[in-house]
Design a protein around this motif. Structure first.
Motif, mmCIF file in Angstrom:
data_model
loop_
_atom_site.group_PDB
_atom_site.id
_atom_site.type_symbol
_atom_site.label_atom_id
_atom_site.label_comp_id
_atom_site.label_asym_id
_atom_site.label_seq_id
_atom_site.Cartn_x
_atom_site.Cartn_y
_atom_site.Cartn_z
ATOM 1 N N VAL A 150 31.435 47.525 48.373
ATOM 2 C CA VAL A 150 31.371 46.375 47.460
ATOM 3 C C VAL A 150 32.738 45.707 47.447
ATOM 4 O O VAL A 150 33.758 46.393 47.391
ATOM 5 C CB VAL A 150 30.987 46.806 46.028
ATOM 6 C CG1 VAL A 150 31.028 45.608 45.076
ATOM 7 C CG2 VAL A 150 29.613 47.451 46.000
ATOM 8 N N GLY A 151 32.738 44.375 47.478
ATOM 9 C CA GLY A 151 33.973 43.620 47.335
ATOM 10 C C GLY A 151 33.791 42.544 46.282
ATOM 11 O O GLY A 151 32.891 41.712 46.385
ATOM 12 N N TRP A 152 34.614 42.571 45.245
ATOM 13 C CA TRP A 152 34.520 41.595 44.147
ATOM 14 C C TRP A 152 35.381 40.397 44.516
ATOM 15 O O TRP A 152 36.608 40.496 44.595
ATOM 16 C CB TRP A 152 35.004 42.242 42.853
ATOM 17 C CG TRP A 152 34.816 41.400 41.612
ATOM 18 C CD1 TRP A 152 34.813 40.037 41.516
ATOM 19 C CD2 TRP A 152 34.609 41.883 40.274
ATOM 20 N NE1 TRP A 152 34.619 39.626 40.219
ATOM 21 C CE2 TRP A 152 34.495 40.753 39.433
ATOM 22 C CE3 TRP A 152 34.518 43.145 39.715
ATOM 23 C CZ2 TRP A 152 34.299 40.852 38.062
ATOM 24 C CZ3 TRP A 152 34.325 43.250 38.346
ATOM 25 C CH2 TRP A 152 34.209 42.115 37.521
ATOM 26 N N VAL A 153 34.769 39.238 44.706
ATOM 27 C CA VAL A 153 35.495 38.015 45.041
ATOM 28 C C VAL A 153 35.793 37.255 43.756
ATOM 29 O O VAL A 153 34.880 36.929 42.990
ATOM 30 C CB VAL A 153 34.669 37.122 45.996
ATOM 31 C CG1 VAL A 153 35.482 35.887 46.395
ATOM 32 C CG2 VAL A 153 34.244 37.899 47.239
ATOM 33 N N SER A 154 37.063 36.961 43.525
ATOM 34 C CA SER A 154 37.437 36.248 42.303
ATOM 35 C C SER A 154 38.178 34.946 42.588
ATOM 36 O O SER A 154 38.627 34.273 41.673
ATOM 37 C CB SER A 154 38.288 37.149 41.397
ATOM 38 O OG SER A 154 39.426 37.617 42.091
ATOM 39 N N PHE A 155 38.313 34.562 43.845
ATOM 40 C CA PHE A 155 38.970 33.309 44.203
ATOM 41 C C PHE A 155 37.944 32.179 44.227
ATOM 42 O O PHE A 155 37.586 31.654 45.285
ATOM 43 C CB PHE A 155 39.642 33.432 45.574
ATOM 44 C CG PHE A 155 40.967 34.150 45.548
ATOM 45 C CD1 PHE A 155 42.155 33.451 45.674
ATOM 46 C CD2 PHE A 155 41.018 35.526 45.411
ATOM 47 C CE1 PHE A 155 43.378 34.109 45.654
ATOM 48 C CE2 PHE A 155 42.234 36.195 45.395
ATOM 49 C CZ PHE A 155 43.423 35.487 45.512
ATOM 50 N N TYR A 156 37.440 31.795 43.069
ATOM 51 C CA TYR A 156 36.480 30.692 43.008
ATOM 52 C C TYR A 156 36.528 30.043 41.637
ATOM 53 O O TYR A 156 36.998 30.627 40.666
ATOM 54 C CB TYR A 156 35.057 31.178 43.304
ATOM 55 C CG TYR A 156 34.453 32.072 42.242
ATOM 56 C CD1 TYR A 156 33.770 31.537 41.148
ATOM 57 C CD2 TYR A 156 34.563 33.461 42.325
ATOM 58 C CE1 TYR A 156 33.224 32.356 40.170
ATOM 59 C CE2 TYR A 156 34.017 34.287 41.352
ATOM 60 C CZ TYR A 156 33.353 33.729 40.278
ATOM 61 O OH TYR A 156 32.819 34.535 39.305
ATOM 62 N N ARG A 157 36.029 28.808 41.578
ATOM 63 C CA ARG A 157 35.897 28.079 40.327
ATOM 64 C C ARG A 157 34.456 28.234 39.848
ATOM 65 O O ARG A 157 33.511 28.040 40.625
ATOM 66 C CB ARG A 157 36.238 26.596 40.528
ATOM 67 C CG ARG A 157 37.624 26.359 41.100
ATOM 68 C CD ARG A 157 38.721 26.681 40.114
ATOM 69 N NE ARG A 157 40.054 26.539 40.720
ATOM 70 C CZ ARG A 157 41.190 26.592 40.056
ATOM 71 N NH1 ARG A 157 41.187 26.788 38.750
ATOM 72 N NH2 ARG A 157 42.353 26.471 40.683
#
Length: 217
Positions: A150-157
């Protein structure tokens, strides 16, 4: 004295869990495995039993590419704020596996779920959001036990992701999780391996009776 086998197995999963970026194989996830992982997430505790989460499964390649391109643009925004050694270190860090993973799982928070009387949320408005994070942790541990990453992506609006997936304005997208089989799980977390930051010793974050009071080791 060693822990019983089932307890030791739990701690093994807990400490093997990683935030995966580059190790995804792209292989499909078996339907029954995906159901078990999502079932574990849905079994999480929630304030007032509100169960304020939803899970949007994103397999479409074009949708994922659009999100990946947005993430890369946001990565550039963050990179521009860094100087010197920090900028050099960050340049080596991969922040997403959106296209490499098997699918995306977008976890959302619906504050209206269970309203108007959500038992236990009257004094702490964010308790519902905390509940969603518990569901994400359940999903993450179940995926690890199943041999998935699992990879949590947080670079977004958030507004971009709402538009991309048709999420109502009142619903908050909390996480895009990249999910899928992996070649391996790294022994050391990526950020630690690249020298971005090291894990604090447990002693440094444990306080006794009052904040700031620590026992001598």
């Amino acid at each position: 004295m060693s822990a019983p086998t089932e307890v030791a197995e739990f701690y093994d999963v807990l400490f093997r869990r990683r935030d995966v970026r580059g190790e995804f194989t792209g292989a499909p996830i078996e339907a029954d495995v995906l159901d078990r992982v999502l079932g574990a997430a849905h079994a999480a505790p929630s304030v007032g039993l509100s169960q304020p989460w939803d899970f949007v499964l994103v397999r479409d390649r074009d949708t994922r590419r659009s999100f990946r391109d947005h993430v890369q643009a946001e990565r550039s925004v963050f990179a521009a704020s860094l100087d010197g050694e920090r900028a050099e270190t960050f340049s080596r860090i991969k922040v997403e596996g959106v296209l490499e993973s098997s699918l995306g799982v977008v976890v959302t928070y619906d504050a209206d779920r269970g309203s108007p009387a959500v038992l236990g949320r009257h004094a702490i408005a964010d308790a519902g959001l905390f509940s969603v994070c518990l569901a994400i942790q359940n999903l993450w541990l179940a995926a690890t036990a199943e041999g998935l990453g699992v990879g949590w992506v947080s670079f977004y609006r958030e507004d971009f992701l709402r538009r991309l997936l048709g999420i109502p304005q009142r619903v908050r997208p909390v996480a895009w999780l990249c999910l899928g089989p992996v070649e391996r799980l790294a022994d050391t977390p990526d950020l630690e391996r690249h020298g971005w930051r090291s894990r604090l010793p447990l002693h440094d974050v444990v306080h006794h009776e009052r904040y700031g009071q620590r026992r001598e080791r």
